[in-house]
Design an enzyme around this catalytic site. Structure first.
Site, mmCIF file in Angstrom:
data_model
loop_
_atom_site.group_PDB
_atom_site.id
_atom_site.type_symbol
_atom_site.label_atom_id
_atom_site.label_comp_id
_atom_site.label_asym_id
_atom_site.label_seq_id
_atom_site.Cartn_x
_atom_site.Cartn_y
_atom_site.Cartn_z
ATOM 1 N N LEU A 67 30.791 -10.198 3.016
ATOM 2 C CA LEU A 67 30.988 -9.395 1.817
ATOM 3 C C LEU A 67 30.069 -9.958 0.742
ATOM 4 O O LEU A 67 29.837 -11.171 0.688
ATOM 5 C CB LEU A 67 32.444 -9.456 1.338
ATOM 6 C CG LEU A 67 33.504 -8.815 2.230
ATOM 7 C CD1 LEU A 67 34.900 -9.082 1.659
ATOM 8 C CD2 LEU A 67 33.280 -7.315 2.392
ATOM 9 N N ASP A 68 29.554 -9.084 -0.117
ATOM 10 C CA ASP A 68 28.745 -9.557 -1.235
ATOM 11 C C ASP A 68 29.544 -10.552 -2.074
ATOM 12 O O ASP A 68 30.776 -10.502 -2.109
ATOM 13 C CB ASP A 68 28.325 -8.386 -2.129
ATOM 14 C CG ASP A 68 27.298 -7.485 -1.463
ATOM 15 O OD1 ASP A 68 26.693 -7.915 -0.465
ATOM 16 O OD2 ASP A 68 27.106 -6.358 -1.947
ATOM 17 N N LYS A 69 28.840 -11.407 -2.779
ATOM 18 C CA LYS A 69 29.494 -12.464 -3.559
ATOM 19 C C LYS A 69 30.522 -11.904 -4.538
ATOM 20 O O LYS A 69 31.629 -12.438 -4.669
ATOM 21 C CB LYS A 69 28.446 -13.287 -4.315
ATOM 22 C CG LYS A 69 29.015 -14.483 -5.050
ATOM 23 C CD LYS A 69 27.916 -15.347 -5.649
ATOM 24 C CE LYS A 69 28.503 -16.593 -6.317
ATOM 25 N NZ LYS A 69 27.432 -17.473 -6.846
ATOM 26 N N THR A 71 31.993 -8.957 -4.383
ATOM 27 C CA THR A 71 32.971 -8.085 -3.741
ATOM 28 C C THR A 71 34.154 -8.876 -3.211
ATOM 29 O O THR A 71 33.977 -9.890 -2.540
ATOM 30 C CB THR A 71 32.321 -7.305 -2.577
ATOM 31 O OG1 THR A 71 31.204 -6.568 -3.080
ATOM 32 C CG2 THR A 71 33.306 -6.343 -1.931
ATOM 33 N N HIS A 164 24.366 -3.400 0.341
ATOM 34 C CA HIS A 164 24.610 -2.620 -0.881
ATOM 35 C C HIS A 164 24.740 -1.122 -0.599
ATOM 36 O O HIS A 164 24.512 -0.292 -1.481
ATOM 37 C CB HIS A 164 23.489 -2.846 -1.901
ATOM 38 C CG HIS A 164 23.432 -4.238 -2.437
ATOM 39 N ND1 HIS A 164 22.553 -4.617 -3.440
ATOM 40 C CD2 HIS A 164 24.124 -5.365 -2.102
ATOM 41 C CE1 HIS A 164 22.711 -5.904 -3.693
ATOM 42 N NE2 HIS A 164 23.660 -6.378 -2.897
#
Length: 251
Positions: A67-69, A71, A164
């Site tokens: 997961l993105d930082k 998120t 993204h």
């Protein structure tokens, strides 16, 4: 633009055990908090990552996805090689079902709206763009969960798993995620949604959420027995507070 760099930090005291929402012999499912990277970052400050925290608890554990930082939400880790292979195959075959929730700018009526647009990563690796010539296949399906005065809570179902993807696909619908300036998302302030809002003199108003308002709410896959299992990650405090304020002032 509001400067948020001082607020984008993980909690000072954070243990891997308190993140766990399910554990069995093969998998650990956690609720990843915002501002914590899935994998170690190549930065000088040596910020803690989920992988590092997990390795301190288990010898052979591996992240099955990222997961993105910024998120938050459900993240699956495998405790052995067989479990990891099982998940890798399902991700490759697009059999893992993921549901994200996002708060977006504007009021939108999305009923199974599919965005099927290819994505390519920019040269610096920090963002993506729609690229119909050289981009990789990407598809996301969107539903309106709830509409507010000036914003919408959206359920997002990524079919593919590009970097993204949800963020840029929502931008294509003119529904960028709040607090996501990379893809055109404006910050959200209490003064925008609350009537008769008064800010104290010499006080700067801060956004209601200090990160991209995206949360990985559910994930479903087949375990080693072949049974479909589903796990839900509750909203973290900042996302929950944002939705609560929108509900409170939506009349």
């Amino acid at each position: 633009m509001t400067e948020l760099s001082n607020y984008k930090k993980p909690p000072k005291t954070l243990t891997f055990r308190e993140l766990i929402i399910h554990e069995d012999d093969n998998y650990v499912i956690i609720s990843k908090p915002p501002f914590v990277s899935s994998l170690p970052e190549r930065t000088k400050d040596k910020a803690i990552s989920i992988q590092q925290m997990a390795k301190e608890e288990y010898d052979d554990i591996q992240l099955c996805h990222r997961l993105d930082k910024e998120t938050s939400g459900a993240l699956v880790l495998a405790k052995n090689s067989e479990a990891y292979r099982n998940m890798a195959i399902q991700f490759e075959d697009r059999q893992v079902k993921k549901e994200y929730h996002a708060v977006v700018n504007g009021v939108h009526d999305l009923d199974s709206i599919s965005v099927f647009l290819p994505i390519s990563v920019l040269k610096d690796g920090t963002a993506v763009r729609i690229d119909k010539t050289a981009g990789k296949l990407a598809e996301t399906i969107f539903f309106t969960e709830k509409s507010f005065q000036k914003h919408t809570l959206v359920r997002c179902y990524p079919i593919t798993g590009r970097m993204h993807q949800i963020r840029v696909h929502l931008q294509c619908l003119n529904a960028p995620i709040v607090c996501d300036p990379t893809y055109g998302g404006d910050f959200i302030y209490l003064s925008q949604i609350k009537r008769k809002f008064n800010l104290k003199m010499d006080t700067e108003e801060l956004p209601l959420i200090k990160r991209v308002a995206l949360h990985a709410h559910k994930i479903a896959f087949r375990d080693l027995t072949g049974s479909v299992v589903e796990f839900t990650a509750p909203y973290p405090k900042d996302f929950e507070a944002l939705v609560k304020q929108l509900n409170k002032h939506s009349s």
